[in-house]
Write a protein that holds these residues in place. Structure first.
Motif, PDB file in Angstrom:
ATOM      1  N   GLU A 189     -11.963   4.424   5.920  1.00  0.00           N
ATOM      2  CA  GLU A 189     -11.219   3.699   6.946  1.00  0.00           C
ATOM      3  C   GLU A 189     -11.786   2.293   7.027  1.00  0.00           C
ATOM      4  O   GLU A 189     -12.962   2.107   7.298  1.00  0.00           O
ATOM      5  N   VAL A 190     -10.935   1.279   6.782  1.00  0.00           N
ATOM      6  CA  VAL A 190     -11.370  -0.104   6.729  1.00  0.00           C
ATOM      7  C   VAL A 190     -10.442  -0.946   7.598  1.00  0.00           C
ATOM      8  O   VAL A 190      -9.228  -0.707   7.634  1.00  0.00           O
ATOM      9  N   ASN A 191     -11.012  -1.931   8.301  1.00  0.00           N
ATOM     10  CA  ASN A 191     -10.218  -2.858   9.093  1.00  0.00           C
ATOM     11  C   ASN A 191      -9.762  -3.999   8.179  1.00  0.00           C
ATOM     12  O   ASN A 191     -10.567  -4.824   7.766  1.00  0.00           O
ATOM     13  N   LYS A 192      -8.460  -4.035   7.829  1.00  0.00           N
ATOM     14  CA  LYS A 192      -7.927  -5.036   6.910  1.00  0.00           C
ATOM     15  C   LYS A 192      -6.670  -5.664   7.506  1.00  0.00           C
ATOM     16  O   LYS A 192      -6.069  -5.122   8.416  1.00  0.00           O
ATOM     17  N   PHE A 193      -6.258  -6.804   6.922  1.00  0.00           N
ATOM     18  CA  PHE A 193      -5.069  -7.501   7.396  1.00  0.00           C
ATOM     19  C   PHE A 193      -3.817  -6.854   6.818  1.00  0.00           C
ATOM     20  O   PHE A 193      -3.715  -6.636   5.613  1.00  0.00           O
ATOM     21  N   CYS A 194      -2.845  -6.561   7.678  1.00  0.00           N
ATOM     22  CA  CYS A 194      -1.552  -6.014   7.249  1.00  0.00           C
ATOM     23  C   CYS A 194      -0.528  -7.128   7.300  1.00  0.00           C
ATOM     24  O   CYS A 194      -0.276  -7.700   8.371  1.00  0.00           O
ATOM     25  N   LYS A 195       0.083  -7.442   6.157  1.00  0.00           N
ATOM     26  CA  LYS A 195       1.051  -8.534   6.117  1.00  0.00           C
ATOM     27  C   LYS A 195       2.352  -8.176   6.813  1.00  0.00           C
ATOM     28  O   LYS A 195       3.102  -9.055   7.228  1.00  0.00           O
ATOM     29  N   HIS A 196       2.635  -6.881   6.985  1.00  0.00           N
ATOM     30  CA  HIS A 196       3.853  -6.460   7.658  1.00  0.00           C
ATOM     31  C   HIS A 196       3.696  -6.515   9.181  1.00  0.00           C
ATOM     32  O   HIS A 196       4.626  -6.905   9.889  1.00  0.00           O
ATOM     33  N   CYS A 197       2.533  -6.138   9.687  1.00  0.00           N
ATOM     34  CA  CYS A 197       2.259  -6.194  11.128  1.00  0.00           C
ATOM     35  C   CYS A 197       1.852  -7.599  11.569  1.00  0.00           C
ATOM     36  O   CYS A 197       2.041  -7.971  12.719  1.00  0.00           O
ATOM     37  N   GLY A 198       1.216  -8.352  10.660  1.00  0.00           N
ATOM     38  CA  GLY A 198       0.768  -9.697  10.974  1.00  0.00           C
ATOM     39  C   GLY A 198      -0.547  -9.735  11.729  1.00  0.00           C
ATOM     40  O   GLY A 198      -0.860 -10.724  12.373  1.00  0.00           O
ATOM     41  N   LYS A 199      -1.346  -8.654  11.642  1.00  0.00           N
ATOM     42  CA  LYS A 199      -2.636  -8.614  12.330  1.00  0.00           C
ATOM     43  C   LYS A 199      -3.579  -7.663  11.592  1.00  0.00           C
ATOM     44  O   LYS A 199      -3.177  -6.960  10.676  1.00  0.00           O
ATOM     45  N   TYR A 200      -4.839  -7.653  12.026  1.00  0.00           N
ATOM     46  CA  TYR A 200      -5.831  -6.760  11.450  1.00  0.00           C
ATOM     47  C   TYR A 200      -5.688  -5.390  12.061  1.00  0.00           C
ATOM     48  O   TYR A 200      -5.678  -5.235  13.293  1.00  0.00           O
ATOM     49  N   THR A 201      -5.560  -4.365  11.211  1.00  0.00           N
ATOM     50  CA  THR A 201      -5.424  -2.977  11.663  1.00  0.00           C
ATOM     51  C   THR A 201      -6.312  -2.080  10.804  1.00  0.00           C
ATOM     52  O   THR A 201      -6.789  -2.478   9.751  1.00  0.00           O
ATOM     53  N   ILE A 202      -6.481  -0.858  11.252  1.00  0.00           N
ATOM     54  CA  ILE A 202      -7.229   0.136  10.484  1.00  0.00           C
ATOM     55  C   ILE A 202      -6.357   0.618   9.324  1.00  0.00           C
ATOM     56  O   ILE A 202      -5.200   0.986   9.518  1.00  0.00           O
ATOM     57  N   HIS A 203      -6.908   0.599   8.121  1.00  0.00           N
ATOM     58  CA  HIS A 203      -6.230   1.135   6.935  1.00  0.00           C
ATOM     59  C   HIS A 203      -6.982   2.367   6.483  1.00  0.00           C
ATOM     60  O   HIS A 203      -8.208   2.325   6.308  1.00  0.00           O
ATOM     61  N   LYS A 204      -6.268   3.465   6.290  1.00  0.00           N
ATOM     62  CA  LYS A 204      -6.885   4.733   5.903  1.00  0.00           C
ATOM     63  C   LYS A 204      -6.530   5.081   4.459  1.00  0.00           C
ATOM     64  O   LYS A 204      -5.454   4.757   3.970  1.00  0.00           O
ATOM     65  N   GLU A 205      -7.464   5.755   3.818  1.00  0.00           N
ATOM     66  CA  GLU A 205      -7.285   6.171   2.430  1.00  0.00           C
ATOM     67  C   GLU A 205      -6.253   7.286   2.348  1.00  0.00           C
ATOM     68  O   GLU A 205      -6.284   8.232   3.119  1.00  0.00           O
ATOM     69  N   THR A 206      -5.296   7.158   1.417  1.00  0.00           N
ATOM     70  CA  THR A 206      -4.309   8.195   1.179  1.00  0.00           C
ATOM     71  C   THR A 206      -4.576   8.822  -0.177  1.00  0.00           C
ATOM     72  O   THR A 206      -5.164   8.198  -1.060  1.00  0.00           O
ATOM     73  N   ARG A 207      -4.155  10.040  -0.345  1.00  0.00           N
ATOM     74  CA  ARG A 207      -4.359  10.714  -1.633  1.00  0.00           C
ATOM     75  C   ARG A 207      -3.091  11.237  -2.191  1.00  0.00           C
ATOM     76  O   ARG A 207      -2.160  11.524  -1.664  1.00  0.00           O
TER      77      ARG A 207
END
Length: 49
Positions: free
Chosen positions: A31-49
């Protein structure tokens, strides 16, 4: 042997913005806090498999 890629999905909108290489030693999902270009802000990004 091919390198496996894992996608990081935004927890707010669900879009898969980033890819990383798979690490066999990691037992929990990343789980990493990264910038989402669709939301336009920094959000939590989770690993998917």
């Amino acid at each position: 042997m091919a390198v496996r890629k894992i996608a990081l999905a935004c927890s707010v909108c669900g879009s898969r913005n980033y890819t990383i290489t798979e690490n066999k030693n990691r037992t929990t999902r990343l789980e990493v806090n990264k910038f989402c270009k669709h939301c336009g802000k920094y959000t939590i990004h989770k690993e998917t498999r």
